[in-house]
Scaffold this motif. Structure first.
Motif, PDB file in Angstrom:
ATOM      1  N   TYR A 200       0.833  -1.203   0.000  1.00 11.79           N
ATOM      2  CA  TYR A 200       0.000   0.000   0.000  1.00 11.79           C
ATOM      3  C   TYR A 200       0.872   1.261   0.000  1.00 11.79           C
ATOM      4  CZ  TYR A 200      -4.119  -2.780   1.421  1.00 11.79           C
ATOM      5  OH  TYR A 200      -5.153  -3.666   1.482  1.00 11.79           O
TER       6      TYR A 200
ATOM      7  N   LYS B 159      -5.802   0.941   2.289  1.00 12.02           N
ATOM      8  CA  LYS B 159      -4.887   0.646   3.398  1.00 12.02           C
ATOM      9  C   LYS B 159      -5.624   0.774   4.735  1.00 12.02           C
ATOM     10  CE  LYS B 159      -0.812   2.614   5.651  1.00 12.02           C
ATOM     11  NZ  LYS B 159       0.324   1.733   5.891  1.00 12.02           N
TER      12      LYS B 159
ATOM     13  N   LYS C  64      -1.423  -4.734  -1.505  1.00 18.76           N
ATOM     14  CA  LYS C  64      -1.784  -5.156  -0.144  1.00 18.76           C
ATOM     15  C   LYS C  64      -0.685  -4.772   0.833  1.00 18.76           C
ATOM     16  CE  LYS C  64       0.289  -9.708  -0.390  1.00 18.76           C
ATOM     17  NZ  LYS C  64       0.180 -11.141  -0.242  1.00 18.76           N
ATOM     18  N   GLU C  65      -0.913  -5.088   2.095  1.00 20.06           N
ATOM     19  CA  GLU C  65       0.110  -4.836   3.114  1.00 20.06           C
ATOM     20  C   GLU C  65       1.225  -5.849   2.906  1.00 20.06           C
ATOM     21  OE1 GLU C  65      -0.873  -2.306   5.728  1.00 20.06           O
ATOM     22  OE2 GLU C  65       1.285  -2.271   5.396  1.00 20.06           O
TER      23      GLU C  65
ATOM     24  N   VAL D 175      -6.050   4.267  -2.676  1.00 20.29           N
ATOM     25  CA  VAL D 175      -5.032   3.418  -2.039  1.00 20.29           C
ATOM     26  C   VAL D 175      -5.001   3.706  -0.534  1.00 20.29           C
ATOM     27  CG1 VAL D 175      -2.618   2.704  -2.069  1.00 20.29           C
ATOM     28  CG2 VAL D 175      -3.693   3.525  -4.180  1.00 20.29           C
TER      29      VAL D 175
END
Ligand code: ADP
Ligand code: ASP
Ligand code: MG
Length: 406
Positions: free
Chosen positions: A197, A220, A241-242, A216
């Motif tokens: 992210y 997040k 993604k994380e 985004v």
């Protein structure tokens, strides 16, 4: 059965054949047993044309009326797509942002989503329908129509995915993923399989318009995993993604360029407390986002201050700065809208010194002058003359070997 939010961008719904093709994809997903919410943008360059139409009538159209106009673009797409899906025999309904209950603040043309009411969406989904939602728009508490800033349909999709706790949020566009640089500018750019992210947020904020930065940020915040892929083929896309594994982080993940930049300078500003406040509060009051700020070293009790804003905000920003100039007794205001911002982004920069120096070395070898610099933990940005932007992006991509898989 999963709940999937799919977003289709403007190019993906540009013309009847493309609308029908999107309809087939949506119906396929539905027939695989999933609930589907679809967010669509205005067809092709409709939003640009609507803005141009407004400017033909008035050089500085009132933001409220501009939103009334811009929201019509997305309304075309939802109706046409719903018709195409209906023809394929699936129950479907189209809804505008206000009909869904996408509540925003009142900052016309760049409103923020405050809340999404899922009641209507749930009811339609429970009735077995595919729901088509107009991207880029919402309404205030007073039922005033607002838009979410350019590229805002991405944010609509993420907001709906978050509110509905969707299993998947797919962003279908005209490229098959997020690349190390805009593939239209840097042909050897490489598709990323996955991006964090934070890095995606930087790239998007710095000009990579494949996703709107706010989408985004929202993803997040609400832990919505995004999949960016093409509406024209079935290639594997990019997952946003994380990403925990910082050890493996690339030093530099991507290069971004932004032409929507203008630089303003105010000269001979007295060196005393409250000056920066007077200037930047006045700009903030007009909802003007200031990006980079540079204050020169003081000499003889005076400074120069230079800062950058989006080009669309230039006229208003200059007007405000001229006004503040009079108040604080500065000598002059100058501006330049032939500049651009080139940036490198990478989570690995935190632990690898010398990355900024590499960027300056690369630009120096290209003979490109740097006007302003700003850095954060995971990015370095330089303001350069706009005419050099493409060359700068290509050179930086080569310098940091981004075309090579590590
Ligand atoms: P949509 O209408 O589907 O929202 P956009 O035009 O907003 O599509 O965004 C897709 C475009 O983003 C691509 O056509 C590409 O030129 C541009 N782009 C900029 N930077 C990147 C990047 N790093 N990776 C992929 N595409 C990028
Ligand atoms: N149609 C809007 C724009 O062109 C929103 C979007 O495409 O996401 O900016
Ligand atoms: Mg977009």
């Amino acid at each position: 059965m999963a709940l999937i939010v799919q977003k289709y961008g403007g190019t993906s719904v540009d013309g009847p054949e493309r609308v029908k093709s999107v309809a087939r994809r949506v119906v396929e997903t539905r027939r695989a047993g999933h609930q589907v919410v679809v967010v669509v943008s205005a067809p092709g360059d409709t939003t640009d044309r609507l803005i141009a139409m407004a400017k033909e009538i008035s050089p500085d159209p009132p933001a409220r009326e501009l939103d009334m106009l811009l929201a019509t673009g997305e309304q075309m797409s939802i109706a046409l797509l719903a018709m195409a899906i209906q023809d394929l025999g699936e129950p479907v309904i189209s809804l505008t942002g206000p009909q869904v209950g996408i509540l925003t603040d009142g900052v016309h043309t760049k409103a923020r989503i405050l809340d999404v009411d899922c009641t209507r969406l749930r009811r339609e989904l429970d009735a077995g329908k595919i729901v088509i939602v107009a991207g880029f728009q919402g309404a205030t508490q007073d039922n005033e129509i607002t838009t979410l800033g350019r590229g805002g349909s991405d944010t609509t999709a993420v907001a709906l995915a978050a509110a509905l706790k969707a299993d998947l949020c797919q962003i279908y566009t005209d490229v098959d993923g997020v690349y190390t640089a805009d593939p239209r500018v840097v042909p050897e750019a490489r598709k990323l399989r996955c991006i964090s992210y934070d890095e995606m947020l930087e790239l998007a904020s710095l000009g990579a318009k494949v996703l709107q930065a706010r989408s985004v940020e929202f993803a997040k915040l609400h832990n919505v995993i995004l999949e960016v892929r093409s509406s024209f083929n079935n290639n594997e896309g990019t997952i946003v993604k994380e990403v925990q594994d910082m050890e493996k982080a690339m030093v530099v993940t991507g290069v971004a360029g932004d032409r929507n930049v203008a630089r303003i300078a105010i000269y001979d500003v007295p060196d005393r407390p409250g000056i920066a406040r007077a200037l930047f509060e006045a700009l903030a009051k007009e909802s003007i986002n200031v990006d980079m700020i540079v204050q020169s070293a003081m000499r003889n009790g005076i400074n120069d201050i230079a800062f950058t804003v989006a080009r669309d905000d230039l006229a208003k920003a200059v007007e405000v700065t001229e006004r503040v100039k009079e108040q604080i007794g500065a000598s002059a205001v100058a501006y330049d809208d032939k500049v651009a911002k080139v940036s490198i982004v990478g989570a690995g920069m935190i632990t690898n010194p010398g990355v900024a120096a590499g960027m300056f070395a690369c630009l120096a070898e290209e003979g490109i002058n740097i006007h302003m610099i700003s850095t954060s933990e995971i990015k370095v940005s330089c303001i350069i003359d706009e005419e050099h932007l493409t060359r700068a992006m290509q050179a930086l991509h080569r310098w940091f070997k981004l075309d090579q898989e590590t």
